[in-house]
Design a protein around this motif. Structure first.
Motif, PDB file in Angstrom:
ATOM      1  N   SER A  29       9.839 -14.820 -13.276  1.00  0.00           N
ATOM      2  CA  SER A  29       9.051 -13.885 -12.857  1.00  0.00           C
ATOM      3  C   SER A  29       7.789 -14.051 -13.844  1.00  0.00           C
ATOM      4  N   ASN A  30       8.072 -14.391 -15.037  1.00  0.00           N
ATOM      5  CA  ASN A  30       6.952 -14.523 -16.148  1.00  0.00           C
ATOM      6  C   ASN A  30       6.188 -15.806 -15.744  1.00  0.00           C
ATOM      7  N   LEU A  31       6.814 -17.048 -15.197  1.00  0.00           N
ATOM      8  CA  LEU A  31       6.329 -18.248 -14.855  1.00  0.00           C
ATOM      9  C   LEU A  31       5.534 -18.022 -13.773  1.00  0.00           C
ATOM     10  N   TYR A  32       5.966 -17.119 -12.825  1.00  0.00           N
ATOM     11  CA  TYR A  32       5.111 -16.778 -11.449  1.00  0.00           C
ATOM     12  C   TYR A  32       3.891 -16.344 -11.821  1.00  0.00           C
ATOM     13  N   LEU A  33       3.622 -15.426 -12.851  1.00  0.00           N
ATOM     14  CA  LEU A  33       2.404 -14.721 -13.297  1.00  0.00           C
ATOM     15  C   LEU A  33       1.647 -15.461 -14.114  1.00  0.00           C
ATOM     16  N   LEU A  34       2.266 -16.524 -14.948  1.00  0.00           N
ATOM     17  CA  LEU A  34       1.449 -17.356 -15.896  1.00  0.00           C
ATOM     18  C   LEU A  34       1.127 -18.706 -15.489  1.00  0.00           C
ATOM     19  N   VAL A  35       1.928 -19.368 -14.612  1.00  0.00           N
ATOM     20  CA  VAL A  35       1.724 -20.710 -14.380  1.00  0.00           C
ATOM     21  C   VAL A  35       0.522 -20.863 -13.395  1.00  0.00           C
ATOM     22  N   PRO A  36       0.048 -20.028 -12.412  1.00  0.00           N
ATOM     23  CA  PRO A  36      -0.920 -20.203 -11.758  1.00  0.00           C
ATOM     24  C   PRO A  36      -2.193 -20.053 -12.601  1.00  0.00           C
ATOM     25  N   PRO A  37      -2.471 -19.033 -13.350  1.00  0.00           N
ATOM     26  CA  PRO A  37      -3.619 -18.968 -14.416  1.00  0.00           C
ATOM     27  C   PRO A  37      -3.687 -20.255 -15.300  1.00  0.00           C
ATOM     28  N   PHE A  38      -2.436 -20.980 -15.616  1.00  0.00           N
ATOM     29  CA  PHE A  38      -2.576 -22.061 -16.521  1.00  0.00           C
ATOM     30  C   PHE A  38      -2.836 -23.182 -15.496  1.00  0.00           C
ATOM     31  N   LEU A  39      -2.451 -23.482 -14.505  1.00  0.00           N
ATOM     32  CA  LEU A  39      -3.001 -24.640 -13.770  1.00  0.00           C
ATOM     33  C   LEU A  39      -4.151 -24.635 -13.084  1.00  0.00           C
ATOM     34  N   ASN A  40      -4.647 -23.339 -12.517  1.00  0.00           N
ATOM     35  CA  ASN A  40      -5.704 -23.607 -11.514  1.00  0.00           C
ATOM     36  C   ASN A  40      -6.996 -24.225 -12.064  1.00  0.00           C
ATOM     37  N   ILE A  88      -7.361 -14.480 -15.452  1.00  0.00           N
ATOM     38  CA  ILE A  88      -7.289 -13.801 -16.843  1.00  0.00           C
ATOM     39  C   ILE A  88      -6.939 -12.657 -16.926  1.00  0.00           C
ATOM     40  N   VAL A  89      -7.072 -11.487 -15.947  1.00  0.00           N
ATOM     41  CA  VAL A  89      -6.603 -10.247 -16.043  1.00  0.00           C
ATOM     42  C   VAL A  89      -5.167 -10.145 -15.965  1.00  0.00           C
ATOM     43  N   LEU A  90      -4.584 -11.161 -14.848  1.00  0.00           N
ATOM     44  CA  LEU A  90      -3.151 -11.144 -14.612  1.00  0.00           C
ATOM     45  C   LEU A  90      -2.337 -11.585 -15.692  1.00  0.00           C
ATOM     46  N   SER A  91      -2.904 -12.622 -16.295  1.00  0.00           N
ATOM     47  CA  SER A  91      -2.159 -13.216 -17.571  1.00  0.00           C
ATOM     48  C   SER A  91      -2.044 -12.362 -18.787  1.00  0.00           C
ATOM     49  N   THR A  92      -3.481 -11.567 -18.911  1.00  0.00           N
ATOM     50  CA  THR A  92      -3.623 -10.755 -20.010  1.00  0.00           C
ATOM     51  C   THR A  92      -2.760  -9.427 -19.820  1.00  0.00           C
ATOM     52  N   HIS A 105      -6.632 -26.825  -3.231  1.00  0.00           N
ATOM     53  CA  HIS A 105      -6.332 -25.526  -2.468  1.00  0.00           C
ATOM     54  C   HIS A 105      -4.864 -25.553  -2.196  1.00  0.00           C
ATOM     55  N   ILE A 106      -4.466 -26.680  -1.457  1.00  0.00           N
ATOM     56  CA  ILE A 106      -3.237 -26.611  -1.243  1.00  0.00           C
ATOM     57  C   ILE A 106      -2.143 -26.919  -2.041  1.00  0.00           C
ATOM     58  N   CYS A 107      -2.483 -27.154  -3.386  1.00  0.00           N
ATOM     59  CA  CYS A 107      -1.514 -27.432  -4.542  1.00  0.00           C
ATOM     60  C   CYS A 107      -1.474 -26.032  -5.137  1.00  0.00           C
ATOM     61  N   ILE A 108      -2.716 -25.344  -5.106  1.00  0.00           N
ATOM     62  CA  ILE A 108      -2.538 -24.152  -5.678  1.00  0.00           C
ATOM     63  C   ILE A 108      -1.698 -23.033  -4.804  1.00  0.00           C
ATOM     64  N   PHE A 109      -1.980 -23.304  -3.376  1.00  0.00           N
ATOM     65  CA  PHE A 109      -1.155 -22.511  -2.483  1.00  0.00           C
ATOM     66  C   PHE A 109       0.493 -22.695  -2.511  1.00  0.00           C
ATOM     67  N   PHE A 110       0.835 -23.865  -2.665  1.00  0.00           N
ATOM     68  CA  PHE A 110       2.278 -24.073  -3.007  1.00  0.00           C
ATOM     69  C   PHE A 110       2.849 -23.761  -4.135  1.00  0.00           C
ATOM     70  N   GLN A 111       2.182 -23.949  -5.119  1.00  0.00           N
ATOM     71  CA  GLN A 111       2.724 -23.598  -6.523  1.00  0.00           C
ATOM     72  C   GLN A 111       2.876 -21.907  -6.667  1.00  0.00           C
ATOM     73  N   PHE A 112       1.749 -21.314  -5.843  1.00  0.00           N
ATOM     74  CA  PHE A 112       1.707 -19.755  -6.253  1.00  0.00           C
ATOM     75  C   PHE A 112       2.943 -19.144  -5.186  1.00  0.00           C
ATOM     76  N   TYR A 113       2.918 -19.592  -3.973  1.00  0.00           N
ATOM     77  CA  TYR A 113       3.779 -18.980  -3.133  1.00  0.00           C
ATOM     78  C   TYR A 113       5.141 -19.424  -3.335  1.00  0.00           C
ATOM     79  N   LEU A 114       5.676 -20.642  -3.733  1.00  0.00           N
ATOM     80  CA  LEU A 114       7.033 -21.020  -4.052  1.00  0.00           C
ATOM     81  C   LEU A 114       7.549 -20.179  -4.995  1.00  0.00           C
ATOM     82  N   LEU A 115       6.784 -19.889  -6.168  1.00  0.00           N
ATOM     83  CA  LEU A 115       7.335 -19.141  -7.288  1.00  0.00           C
ATOM     84  C   LEU A 115       7.402 -17.826  -7.011  1.00  0.00           C
ATOM     85  N   ALA A 116       6.363 -17.231  -6.179  1.00  0.00           N
ATOM     86  CA  ALA A 116       6.314 -15.841  -5.546  1.00  0.00           C
ATOM     87  C   ALA A 116       7.470 -15.439  -4.874  1.00  0.00           C
TER      88      ALA A 116
END
Length: 316
Positions: free
Chosen positions: A280-291, A73-77, A247-258
């Motif tokens: 860069s914007n997707l990296y910060l917004l996709v994890p909060p959106f998908l989690n 919430i904080v990161l996307s805001t 956890h594995i799904c979140i792990f891969f989508q976070f670090y691949l984009l990062a």
């Protein structure tokens, strides 16, 4: 304050360009970002409400999940409202000190998210590899200390980045930032002075937080898979594996984009700048959106509680 050769002394106000090359369609690009942001806010807020209101979810894994939701919430805001101000309302300016604060927020909560993912991986590692000792190891006190540690680590590591910019970089060639938010390298590249120390510390901080977490998370899941595949019962293997899927799904989508965003921004000069910025914007917004979707769908306790809440509202 302008100085010779077109340089200026620490500009009081900086101006975001947005997405270079796509200025004419930025207003349309803002629509999916806005939709993702709203869904991220609603989804993560619902996740926090469910975890707080359900006593059966007051366990280490769900505590870390609540931390992840609050972080998202904080990161996307910290980026989307300003981005939409640039795209829709032609408000590209930001005070220099406000830019540094936004940078601190973004990189701190990026680091917190990485630390929370590591904590969740370690929790699953102990729960699957040492199930009888999980409650003894992951006490409330330890979980609290982990929460404090993953928060303070990036918060303190980012401060020298700000001090290096504020105290060492005095002359700037322009006040135009080719980005939609105050990213460390995007701001450092504006300076006319030697920025090698800032670049080195940025790389060091990225390795200490993201790189080290990535290695430890990978090792944890490798050990988890080894343990799971040695289980004699097929049902036990499937149950253990299913608890790790979110956890594995979140792990891969976070670090691949990062990693893609990080390395292309520093070495991918052949890649168009608008690709850097969109990633860069997707990296910060996709994890909060998908989690919330990943954990809501794959975690039975959360899914059941969400359905229960929705059904009770319909009956009322």
């Amino acid at each position: 304050m302008p100085i010779a050769n077109g340089t200026m002394f620490i500009p009081s106000v900086l101006t975001f360009i947005g997405i270079p090359g796509l200025e004419t369609i930025q207003c349309w690009i803002g629509i999916p970002f806005c939709v993702m942001y709203i869904i991220a806010l609603v989804g993560n807020s619902l996740l926090l409400i469910i975890i707080k209101s359900e006593p059966s979810l007051h366990e280490p894994m769900y505590f870390f999940l609540a931390m992840l939701g609050a972080t998202d919430i904080v990161l996307s805001t910290s980026i989307v409202p300003k981005m939409l101000g640039i795209f829709w309302f032609h408000l590209p300016e930001i005070y220099f000190d406000a830019c540094l604060f936004q940078m601190w927020l973004i990189h701190t909560f990026q680091g917190i998210e990485s630390g929370v993912l590591l904590a969740m991986a370690l929790d699953r590692y102990v729960a699957i590899c040492y199930p009888l000792r999980h409650a003894i190891i992951f006490t409330r006190q330890l979980v609290t200390h982990i929460g404090i540690g993953v928060t303070l680590r990036p918060a303190l590591l980012v401060i020298p980045c700000l001090l290096l910019i504020k105290c060492r970089l005095k002359l700037y060639r322009t006040k135009l930032i080719s980005h939609t938010y105050c990213e460390h390298m995007a701001l450092v590249k504006l300076a006319t002075e030697d920025v090698s120390i800032s670049k080195f510390y940025g790389l060091l901080g990225a390795f200490v937080v993201g790189g080290l977490d990535f290695l430890l998370i990978t090792l944890s899941y490798v050990q988890i898979f080894i343990t799971v595949f040695h289980l004699s019962q097929k049902e036990a293997r499937l149950k253990a594996f299913n608890t790790c899927i979110p956890h594995i799904c979140i792990f891969f989508q976070f670090y691949l984009l990062a990693f893609f965003s990080f390395f292309t921004h520093r070495s991918g000069s052949s890649i168009p700048s608008y690709v850097h910025i969109i990633l860069s914007n997707l990296y910060l917004l996709v994890p909060p959106f998908l989690n919330p979707f990943v954990y809501g769908v794959k975690t039975k306790h959360i899914r059941d509680k969400a359905v229960k809440m929705l059904c009770s509202k319909d009956q009322a």
